[in-house]
Design a protein around this motif. Structure first.
Motif, mmCIF file in Angstrom:
data_model
loop_
_atom_site.group_PDB
_atom_site.id
_atom_site.type_symbol
_atom_site.label_atom_id
_atom_site.label_comp_id
_atom_site.label_asym_id
_atom_site.label_seq_id
_atom_site.Cartn_x
_atom_site.Cartn_y
_atom_site.Cartn_z
ATOM 1 N N LEU A 192 43.522 31.595 35.630
ATOM 2 C CA LEU A 192 44.042 31.551 37.099
ATOM 3 C C LEU A 192 45.010 30.740 37.490
ATOM 4 N N PHE A 193 45.205 29.441 36.947
ATOM 5 C CA PHE A 193 46.375 28.643 37.317
ATOM 6 C C PHE A 193 47.357 29.272 36.635
ATOM 7 N N ARG A 251 58.446 38.306 47.244
ATOM 8 C CA ARG A 251 56.850 38.209 46.915
ATOM 9 C C ARG A 251 56.417 38.845 48.295
ATOM 10 N N GLY A 252 54.912 39.229 47.997
ATOM 11 C CA GLY A 252 54.127 39.837 49.023
ATOM 12 C C GLY A 252 53.884 38.753 50.279
ATOM 13 N N GLY A 253 53.624 37.502 49.852
ATOM 14 C CA GLY A 253 53.294 36.657 50.924
ATOM 15 C C GLY A 253 51.718 36.809 51.289
ATOM 16 N N ASN A 254 51.109 37.118 50.348
ATOM 17 C CA ASN A 254 49.602 37.173 50.722
ATOM 18 C C ASN A 254 48.589 36.369 49.766
ATOM 19 N N PRO A 255 48.440 35.131 49.972
ATOM 20 C CA PRO A 255 47.729 34.253 48.995
ATOM 21 C C PRO A 255 46.169 34.530 48.840
ATOM 22 N N LEU A 256 45.587 34.955 50.000
ATOM 23 C CA LEU A 256 44.260 35.440 49.731
ATOM 24 C C LEU A 256 44.192 36.753 49.108
ATOM 25 N N GLY A 257 45.178 37.721 49.099
ATOM 26 C CA GLY A 257 44.973 38.751 48.298
ATOM 27 C C GLY A 257 45.219 38.451 46.915
ATOM 28 N N GLN A 258 46.476 37.549 46.676
ATOM 29 C CA GLN A 258 46.415 37.079 45.216
ATOM 30 C C GLN A 258 45.134 36.529 44.691
ATOM 31 N N LEU A 259 44.697 35.540 45.502
ATOM 32 C CA LEU A 259 43.359 34.958 44.980
ATOM 33 C C LEU A 259 42.162 35.951 44.698
ATOM 34 N N LEU A 260 42.013 36.807 45.580
ATOM 35 C CA LEU A 260 40.882 37.860 45.359
ATOM 36 C C LEU A 260 41.366 38.793 43.995
ATOM 37 N N GLY A 261 42.508 39.297 44.216
ATOM 38 C CA GLY A 261 42.847 40.172 43.156
ATOM 39 C C GLY A 261 43.216 39.543 41.839
ATOM 40 N N GLY A 262 43.741 38.320 41.859
ATOM 41 C CA GLY A 262 44.012 37.593 40.707
ATOM 42 C C GLY A 262 42.554 37.124 40.010
ATOM 43 N N THR A 263 41.600 36.835 40.852
ATOM 44 C CA THR A 263 40.288 36.405 40.316
ATOM 45 C C THR A 263 39.485 37.636 39.442
ATOM 46 N N LEU A 264 39.612 38.574 40.196
ATOM 47 C CA LEU A 264 39.114 39.943 39.527
ATOM 48 C C LEU A 264 39.862 40.122 38.200
ATOM 49 N N PHE A 265 41.177 40.030 38.270
ATOM 50 C CA PHE A 265 41.922 40.573 37.047
ATOM 51 C C PHE A 265 41.763 39.384 36.000
ATOM 52 N N ILE A 266 41.630 38.327 36.326
ATOM 53 C CA ILE A 266 41.324 37.158 35.249
ATOM 54 C C ILE A 266 39.931 37.187 34.946
ATOM 55 N N ALA A 267 39.018 37.686 35.463
ATOM 56 C CA ALA A 267 37.603 37.785 35.116
ATOM 57 C C ALA A 267 37.280 38.919 34.125
ATOM 58 N N ALA A 268 37.988 40.155 34.571
ATOM 59 C CA ALA A 268 37.907 41.269 33.506
ATOM 60 C C ALA A 268 38.813 40.799 32.223
ATOM 61 N N THR A 269 39.762 40.152 32.251
ATOM 62 C CA THR A 269 40.545 39.769 31.225
ATOM 63 C C THR A 269 39.617 38.760 30.439
ATOM 64 N N VAL A 270 38.892 37.916 30.899
ATOM 65 C CA VAL A 270 38.244 36.765 30.085
ATOM 66 C C VAL A 270 36.912 37.755 29.359
ATOM 67 N N ALA A 271 36.186 38.475 30.244
ATOM 68 C CA ALA A 271 35.299 39.252 29.756
ATOM 69 C C ALA A 271 35.589 40.082 28.454
ATOM 70 N N PHE A 272 36.906 40.776 28.643
ATOM 71 C CA PHE A 272 37.409 41.527 27.579
ATOM 72 C C PHE A 272 37.752 40.695 26.273
ATOM 73 N N GLY A 273 38.123 39.585 26.596
ATOM 74 C CA GLY A 273 38.563 38.664 25.514
ATOM 75 C C GLY A 273 37.623 37.825 24.834
ATOM 76 N N LEU A 274 36.400 37.592 25.522
ATOM 77 C CA LEU A 274 35.122 37.125 24.891
ATOM 78 C C LEU A 274 34.535 38.340 24.139
#
Length: 130
Positions: free
Chosen positions: A56-57, A74-97
């Protein structure tokens, strides 16, 4: 001026780096233990949270700070990036594990995520006019 698709490379860089990093770490741990990996729930959740924070960082750095410094649109939507980025990273980490638990040698993930070198030499390249 960069093409509008250039910032999408940031997500690809974070995705591949995170997948290879998880695979190398879990492969090294499996090689050191000499057996199949088994983790209790607190250990697994702790590893997932650690990998998730790193991812995420990294995503915020590439998609936020780097885009701002190089003046990409840039889109200028930090909350959208936080939500979308968290879901994206969670899926990547789950698949990586999941995938990383199958590698025994620590360098196996890096060889499976890139095309073979022999095929790269036959790909067409962009050359300037002579």
């Amino acid at each position: 001026m960069a093409a509008p698709s250039c910032p999408a490379v940031a997500e690809l860089i974070v995705h591949q780096t995170l997948l290879m990093g998880i695979g190398v770490l879990l492969g090294g741990r499996r090689l050191a233990l000499g057996r199949r990996l088994r983790f209790d729930l607190p250990t697994l959740v702790g590893m997932a949270m650690g990998f998730g924070l790193i991812g995420l960082f990294g995503l915020f750095y590439y998609a936020g700070f780097t885009a701002w410094v190089q003046d990409y649109p840039r889109g200028g939507n930090p909350l959208g990036q936080l939500l979308g980025g968290t879901l994206f990273i969670a899926a990547t980490v789950a698949f990586g594990l999941f995938v990383g638990s199958f590698f025994a040698p620590a360098n196996a993930p890096s060889s499976t995520s890139s095309p073979p070198r022999s095929r790269c030499s036959s790909w067409p390249t962009c050359r300037g006019r002579r």
